[in-house]
Enzyme design. Sequence first.
Site, PDB file in Angstrom:
ATOM      1  CB  SER A 104      27.474  34.273  36.760  1.00  0.00           C
ATOM      2  OG  SER A 104      27.496  35.116  37.885  1.00  0.00           O
ATOM      3  CB  CYS A 134      34.721  41.416  32.714  1.00  0.00           C
ATOM      4  SG  CYS A 134      33.842  42.672  33.633  1.00  0.00           S
ATOM      5  CB  ALA A 142      30.453  44.565  34.711  1.00  0.00           C
ATOM      6  CD  GLN A 177      26.954  42.877  36.803  1.00  0.00           C
ATOM      7  OE1 GLN A 177      28.030  42.737  36.215  1.00  0.00           O
ATOM      8  NE2 GLN A 177      26.738  42.378  38.003  1.00  0.00           N
ATOM      9  CE1 TYR A 216      35.192  46.592  39.988  1.00  0.00           C
ATOM     10  CE2 TYR A 216      33.560  44.840  40.205  1.00  0.00           C
ATOM     11  CZ  TYR A 216      34.835  45.270  39.846  1.00  0.00           C
ATOM     12  OH  TYR A 216      35.748  44.366  39.375  1.00  0.00           O
ATOM     13  NE  ARG A 242      26.229  38.930  40.656  1.00  0.00           N
ATOM     14  CZ  ARG A 242      26.976  37.930  40.174  1.00  0.00           C
ATOM     15  NH1 ARG A 242      28.265  38.109  39.952  1.00  0.00           N
ATOM     16  NH2 ARG A 242      26.438  36.765  39.896  1.00  0.00           N
ATOM     17  NE  ARG A 302      35.115  30.439  39.357  1.00  0.00           N
ATOM     18  CZ  ARG A 302      35.544  30.229  40.596  1.00  0.00           C
ATOM     19  NH1 ARG A 302      36.845  30.186  40.839  1.00  0.00           N
ATOM     20  NH2 ARG A 302      34.694  30.073  41.591  1.00  0.00           N
TER      21      ARG A 302
HETATM   22  C1  LIG Z   1      36.454  36.135  34.297  1.00  0.00           C
HETATM   23  C2  LIG Z   1      35.424  36.590  35.272  1.00  0.00           C
HETATM   24  C3  LIG Z   1      34.779  37.808  35.080  1.00  0.00           C
HETATM   25  C4  LIG Z   1      33.792  38.245  35.968  1.00  0.00           C
HETATM   26  N1  LIG Z   1      33.111  39.408  35.717  1.00  0.00           N
HETATM   27  C5  LIG Z   1      32.049  39.757  36.482  1.00  0.00           C
HETATM   28  C6  LIG Z   1      31.189  40.824  36.121  1.00  0.00           C
HETATM   29  O1  LIG Z   1      31.315  41.431  35.059  1.00  0.00           O
HETATM   30  N2  LIG Z   1      30.183  41.135  36.969  1.00  0.00           N
HETATM   31  C7  LIG Z   1      29.958  40.437  38.126  1.00  0.00           C
HETATM   32  O2  LIG Z   1      29.036  40.775  38.868  1.00  0.00           O
HETATM   33  N3  LIG Z   1      30.720  39.377  38.455  1.00  0.00           N
HETATM   34  C8  LIG Z   1      31.729  39.005  37.658  1.00  0.00           C
HETATM   35  N4  LIG Z   1      32.435  37.873  37.946  1.00  0.00           N
HETATM   36  C9  LIG Z   1      31.990  37.010  39.056  1.00  0.00           C
HETATM   37  C10 LIG Z   1      31.081  35.902  38.508  1.00  0.00           C
HETATM   38  O3  LIG Z   1      29.886  36.438  37.966  1.00  0.00           O
HETATM   39  C11 LIG Z   1      30.700  34.905  39.609  1.00  0.00           C
HETATM   40  O4  LIG Z   1      29.955  35.578  40.587  1.00  0.00           O
HETATM   41  C12 LIG Z   1      31.938  34.258  40.248  1.00  0.00           C
HETATM   42  O5  LIG Z   1      32.834  33.819  39.240  1.00  0.00           O
HETATM   43  C13 LIG Z   1      31.566  33.084  41.148  1.00  0.00           C
HETATM   44  O6  LIG Z   1      30.832  32.115  40.440  1.00  0.00           O
HETATM   45  P1  LIG Z   1      31.547  30.761  39.863  1.00  0.00           P
HETATM   46  O7  LIG Z   1      32.168  30.073  41.050  1.00  0.00           O
HETATM   47  O8  LIG Z   1      30.391  29.982  39.279  1.00  0.00           O
HETATM   48  O9  LIG Z   1      32.549  31.166  38.850  1.00  0.00           O
HETATM   49  C14 LIG Z   1      33.455  37.435  37.088  1.00  0.00           C
HETATM   50  C15 LIG Z   1      34.118  36.226  37.289  1.00  0.00           C
HETATM   51  C16 LIG Z   1      35.063  35.782  36.392  1.00  0.00           C
HETATM   52  C17 LIG Z   1      35.719  34.441  36.620  1.00  0.00           C
END
Ligand SMILES: Cc1cc2nc3c(=O)[nH]c(=O)nc-3n(C[C@H](O)[C@H](O)[C@H](O)COP(=O)(O)O)c2cc1C
Length: 363
Positions: free
Chosen positions: A22, A25, A62, A104, A185, A233, A333
Amino acid sequence: MTSLFAPLILRELQIPNRVWMSPMCTYSAEPTGPLTGAPTDFHLAHYTARAAGGVGLVMVEATGVRPEGRISPWDLGLWSDAQERELGRLAASIAAAGAVPAIQLAHAGRKASVNKPWLGDNALGLDEHGWTPVGPSPIAFPGLPVPHELTRDEIAEVVQAFAASARRALAAGFQAVEIHAAHGYLLHSFLSPLSNQRTDEYGGDLAGRARIVLETIDAVRAVWPDGLPVMLRVSTTDWVAEDPEDDRAAWTVEDTIELTRLATARGVDLIDASSGGLVRARIPHDRDYQTRHAGRIRRATGATVAAVGRIDDPAWATRLLEDGEADAVFLGRALLRDPSWANAAAVAVGGKPRYLEQYAYAV
Ligand SMILES: Cc1cc2nc3c(=O)[nH]c(=O)nc-3n(C[C@H](O)[C@H](O)[C@H](O)COP(=O)(O)O)c2cc1C
């Protein structure tokens, strides 16, 4: 029954399995100078490790289509030749480790110009590498400044910036591109009536509020090859309609189903079903809190859908696919904790791990 480790074909692109990284950032790019927004050695090591760990696709975080479209001054960007060159090195490294390189493209809108989360997520002033954020209407995200309301000409510039970055992403070697229309966003803030109170053709009913998203899809599709996929997304809900104590008009799962129909008709190949981020809201904590929306959208529209959120168990990920909740899973994560999650999961569920030859002795 679909295995996590069966390939998925989108247009002419074969993705080797359905466990994907996923976008996340890392707040690790230079905020100023000739390499502003370009990936660094850290990005190279970080993404290549997850690719080598067996995921089918790596979605690079992103990446701002304009300087003011970054969330923070440390975000990646893709508006300069230097960024394109360095992202080319990153895409090649991901591909060499066996994963599909994807990126992305994003505009942070009214949530832009903030500090790294581990330094407080606070709004940054103009003297701290910050800038004035922009949005559909002069309505602030809680705790952040009131954004500048984009004019129609400025909206057209944003749409063209997405297309220009997509063209650069292709030149850099990325094989899939994702338009970020989630998490409050810019594009999501146009979709939701909570943040979009425009009275021109970019506001009003769903068709008006979705106009910038559909124009962005058209503009990206126009420069992106027919054989390669475009992903979108979305935040499936603002989590307001689900709260019995909150009766404000907001973005809902029903709206996302309608948007999915419009977006796939215009050439979007996969809906990446996230949620929330537009306003502070009460979000449930059950394991399927978000993935269940992916299933609803998939069943209602027949679209190809990826689920994301709290997926960290191989058996649960397998069940999501076998129950028809999703066609692929994005992990966030879990992959920060363990870059080799996908290979370990393959061993656990009887799939085929994808070890690089340098790691042959691991098996
Ligand atoms: C540190 C961090 C940075 C993230 N940056 C983005 C991002 O750049 N673009 C985005 O769409 N989601 C971002 N997310 C959301 C993740 O892509 C994901 O959708 C979210 O963490 C839920 O999934 P998980 O439970 O597997 O972590 C970020 C999440 C985390 C923890």
